[in-house]
Enzyme design. Structure first.
Site, PDB file in Angstrom:
ATOM      1  N   HIS A 189     -36.347  57.396  58.434  1.00  0.00           N
ATOM      2  CA  HIS A 189     -36.545  56.376  57.459  1.00  0.00           C
ATOM      3  C   HIS A 189     -38.114  55.927  57.509  1.00  0.00           C
ATOM      4  O   HIS A 189     -38.196  55.212  56.600  1.00  0.00           O
ATOM      5  CB  HIS A 189     -35.684  55.160  57.793  1.00  0.00           C
ATOM      6  CG  HIS A 189     -36.140  54.397  59.053  1.00  0.00           C
ATOM      7  ND1 HIS A 189     -35.640  54.683  60.284  1.00  0.00           N
ATOM      8  CD2 HIS A 189     -37.161  53.662  59.259  1.00  0.00           C
ATOM      9  CE1 HIS A 189     -36.339  53.806  61.213  1.00  0.00           C
ATOM     10  NE2 HIS A 189     -37.207  53.000  60.663  1.00  0.00           N
ATOM     11  N   ASP A 241     -31.519  60.082  61.662  1.00  0.00           N
ATOM     12  CA  ASP A 241     -32.813  59.358  61.860  1.00  0.00           C
ATOM     13  C   ASP A 241     -33.866  60.307  62.093  1.00  0.00           C
ATOM     14  O   ASP A 241     -34.599  59.482  63.125  1.00  0.00           O
ATOM     15  CB  ASP A 241     -32.788  57.923  62.227  1.00  0.00           C
ATOM     16  CG  ASP A 241     -33.711  56.967  61.320  1.00  0.00           C
ATOM     17  OD1 ASP A 241     -34.583  57.747  60.551  1.00  0.00           O
ATOM     18  OD2 ASP A 241     -33.758  55.861  61.584  1.00  0.00           O
ATOM     19  N   SER A 249     -40.955  52.044  64.778  1.00  0.00           N
ATOM     20  CA  SER A 249     -40.099  53.013  64.388  1.00  0.00           C
ATOM     21  C   SER A 249     -40.599  54.559  64.343  1.00  0.00           C
ATOM     22  O   SER A 249     -41.765  54.646  63.825  1.00  0.00           O
ATOM     23  CB  SER A 249     -39.348  52.820  63.163  1.00  0.00           C
ATOM     24  OG  SER A 249     -38.252  51.925  63.331  1.00  0.00           O
TER      25      SER A 249
END
Length: 379
Positions: A95, A125, A200
């Site tokens: 993402h 992911d 992230s």
């Protein structure tokens, strides 16, 4: 939507995390979320018997890991990643780089490189970015073992754009499963180290060995809970992309583009970043990393206060909770005011006190620093 707005503000943060572009704030999908304040320490003038500081070995582990953690910038957003081989391949979340091929990589020493996405999953992911300019660089060793509940970990990345931030915690749960469209998270770690926008794709590192355990991927909007994908679960897929890069990348639909508007990444206000720096300063002190705490002070404050004096000022503080915190944008500076409840060890007796702390923050050499401050005890 993804948003990026700031180049390296704080380099060499030691010790708390934390999403990127569209950090996935899990609300409905993960039940029973917890809410916890950051651990904070407060300055006192009295001296006490010295506590042991962070071990030399841990400091070396953090320094070594920080060297190979990068910030990833894409049009309208940012995230984190880390080198894992000598080809210049950077592991990150899907993402972070969804629907883009070319990205900009900012290394820990502020050098900038071009990167190309060579592998990305449409349901897991995970993604890999190749950075030719970082080939033959040092890289992180990957742990082949699964972590257990209670193991101490470090989460590194660029929460809110603050590059090379380190947050600490433990593995607080294992085998967590949930969905955040279009990705399925299976058998992931739940961690107490917070995950915030910009973190992230950063590594989850074993405190004892310095090896990578997982990829920090999602965080809740209700306190210090994060989720990290065990690297051992996806390593074969990553190595496959490294050996045979994808020529056509799949398109993905991020949750921020569907009905889940609450997952939208919103660019933080300058005042929010100022508050974050104050939180991080205290957390560094709470973890007894006084070197990092001292490095966050402005040059004038450092000239007036010796490192040993700052360090001695915190030795009697056991724990602190922030009851309230507010901030003001003054145009060229920021004022952060907090009401703090502190547990202090005064000559062997534990006492609880409240303080009103006021800090002025501003930029020095493009880094946000705590320029001045004071603390007043509240009766």
């Amino acid at each position: 939507m993804k948003a990026g707005w700031i180049t390296s503000i704080v380099v060499s943060f030691i010790i708390v995390g934390a999403g990127m572009v569209s950090v996935y704030l899990i609300n409905k999908e993960v039940p029973n979320q917890l809410k916890a304040e950051s651990a904070i320490a407060v300055v006192t003038e009295e001296k006490a018997d010295e506590k042991p500081e962070m071990t030399k070995e841990l400091k070396e582990i953090i320094r070594d890991v920080q060297k190979v953690v990068v910030k990833i910038e894409v049009p309208g957003g940012m995230g984190s990643g880390f080198l894992y081989n000598d080809k210049g391949d950077v592991i990150t979340n899907a993402h972070v780089v969804s629907n883009v091929k070319d990205v900009r990589i900012i290394a820990a020493d502020s050098r900038e490189f071009d990167g190309t996405v060579i592998g990305i999953s449409s349901d897991t992911d995970v993604a890999v970015v190749r950075v030719p300019g970082l080939a033959q660089s040092d890289f992180l060793k990957v742990s082949q073992n699964k972590a257990d509940i209670g193991e101490e970990v470090l989460a590194l990345g660029s929460p809110l754009g603050l590059q090379n931030t380190v947050t600490t915690g433990i593995i607080s749960g294992v085998d967590r499963d949930f969905d955040l469209e279009p990705y399925h998270y299976e058998d992931v770690y739940q961690i107490s180290a917070p995950i915030a926008p910009g973190n992230s794709g950063g590594p989850l590192v074993d405190v004892k060995t310095g090896e990578v355990l997982g990829i920090n991927s999602a965080g809740t909007n209700q306190g210090a809970i994060g989720f990290s994908i065990p690297l051992s679960n996806v390593l074969s897929m990553i190595e496959g992309w490294s050996k045979s890069p994808m020529t056509i990348l799949p398109e993905t639909v991020a949750a921020t583009e569907t009905e889940n508007e609450e997952y939208n990444y919103k660019e933080p206000l300058n005042t929010e970043v100022a508050e974050y720096v104050v939180h991080y300063f205290y957390e560094s002190v709470n973890y007894q990393d006084y070197v990092t705490a001292y490095s966050l002070l402005g040059s004038e404050w450092q000239q007036e206060t010796a490192y040993k004096d700052l360090r001695n000022g915190y030795l009697q503080t056991e724990s602190v909770a922030i009851d309230e915190i507010t901030s003001t944008d003054n145009g060229d500076s920021y004022t952060v005011v907090a009401i703090i409840s502190a547990e202090e060890n005064i000559e062997g007796t534990f006492r609880y006190s409240k303080y009103r702390v006021t800090y002025k923050l501003g930029y020095e050499n493009d880094q946000l620093k705590i320029l001045s401050g004071d603390a007043k005890k509240i009766d």
